[in-house]
Design an enzyme around this catalytic site. Sequence first.
Site, PDB file in Angstrom:
ATOM      1  N   HIS A  16       0.988  -1.154  -0.052  1.00  0.00           N
ATOM      2  CA  HIS A  16      -0.026   0.077   0.027  1.00  0.00           C
ATOM      3  C   HIS A  16       0.861   1.235  -0.043  1.00  0.00           C
ATOM      4  CE1 HIS A  16      -3.696  -2.527   1.065  1.00  0.00           C
ATOM      5  NE2 HIS A  16      -2.554  -3.302   1.704  1.00  0.00           N
ATOM      6  N   GLU A 197      -7.001 -12.476   6.219  1.00  0.00           N
ATOM      7  CA  GLU A 197      -6.074 -11.720   7.069  1.00  0.00           C
ATOM      8  C   GLU A 197      -6.502 -11.855   8.596  1.00  0.00           C
ATOM      9  OE1 GLU A 197      -5.701  -7.747   6.406  1.00  0.00           O
ATOM     10  OE2 GLU A 197      -3.761  -7.579   7.352  1.00  0.00           O
ATOM     11  N   ASP A 275       3.459  -5.067   2.583  1.00  0.00           N
ATOM     12  CA  ASP A 275       2.441  -4.584   2.855  1.00  0.00           C
ATOM     13  C   ASP A 275       2.436  -3.032   3.187  1.00  0.00           C
ATOM     14  OD1 ASP A 275      -0.502  -4.686   3.246  1.00  0.00           O
ATOM     15  OD2 ASP A 275      -0.657  -5.687   5.232  1.00  0.00           O
TER      16      ASP A 275
END
Length: 331
Positions: A16, A197, A275
């Site tokens: 991200h 997740e 991430d």
Amino acid sequence: MQEYLSQLPKTELHLHIEGTLEPELMFELARRNGIELSYASIEEVKAAYRFDDLQGFLNLYYQGMGVLRTRQDFFDLAMDYFKRAAGEGVVHIDMHFDPQAHLSRGVSLETAMEGLLEAKERAERSLDLSVGMIMAFLRDRSAEEALQVFEQAKPYWERLDAIGLDSAERDNPPSKFKTLFARAGEAGLRRVAHAGEEGPAAYIHEALDELDVERIDHGVRCLEDDSLVERLRAEQVVLTVCPLSNVSLKVIDQLEEHPLPRLLEKGLKITISSDDPAYFGGGLLDNHVACHKAFGWGKDTFAKLNRNALEEAFMSEERRQILLERLEKSL
Ligand SMILES: Nc1ncnc2[nH]cnc12
Ligand SMILES: [Zn+2]
């Protein structure tokens, strides 16, 4: 091993870009935009990065990105990360970005898109790096809003590779976004989604069945359902697993207990990613080094993970061939 891992051409499928905002840049952008931060120092920001769960992290993540106001800010954010990543041997990044998190605070789609696209183009010209673009939708907001933002983004569709689904997973099942994903498919976009997740294994089945995604971001909870594991293996669905993220967000207690080795043993198509590297203690190289220490993995395993990622990355076939050859030569 550190040297081998540094020079290995690495590919990251799950990042991200707003999660690459280092505290130093946060302070610089706050100063540039006349924003008062609730932190007195960089050390204070770093000390705040201890999370109990995904929601605890998301609260700080959405707050942190409040310093991004102008096209230049988005360019600087992305370029800063691209340079760091290229410097540690990353050759490709599929980058998620969250337009709704900017629109909701009055920052236009154009501001975010133009800054990020300019950074992508600059990186592809000046660094040895290619970048895929994944417009992500926030699953804890309404399906109607997601559709409206997707339509608003029409001028950019041809410069996107895929859409994704992120943010708070619990109680926000993939099926909520069935219409959006169908529409994106009709528009010729590829589809990925976070699932498994914090959410249950059933959400992974649902993302595959109802959203027709080609990869699952995270997916670590698939091990709770043997039939799902068998399906992921048979279809070779790629999972973009984020080891340091899972430890930071307490998806697992410690890296040594991470299911990664089991996922590999079961023959699943596994990749590793960072991430939100500014929040979770490191970038893609750090994730590689941490896995080496925790699992004792050797060169072959890291080569395989990066071969998997290269095979699935959103990049031209020409670059894929070049990078696959380079990967084999680096072994
Ligand atoms: N790990 C994560 N899970 C869900 N949404 C996110 N947005 C940024 N990082 C995320
Ligand atoms: Zn993520």
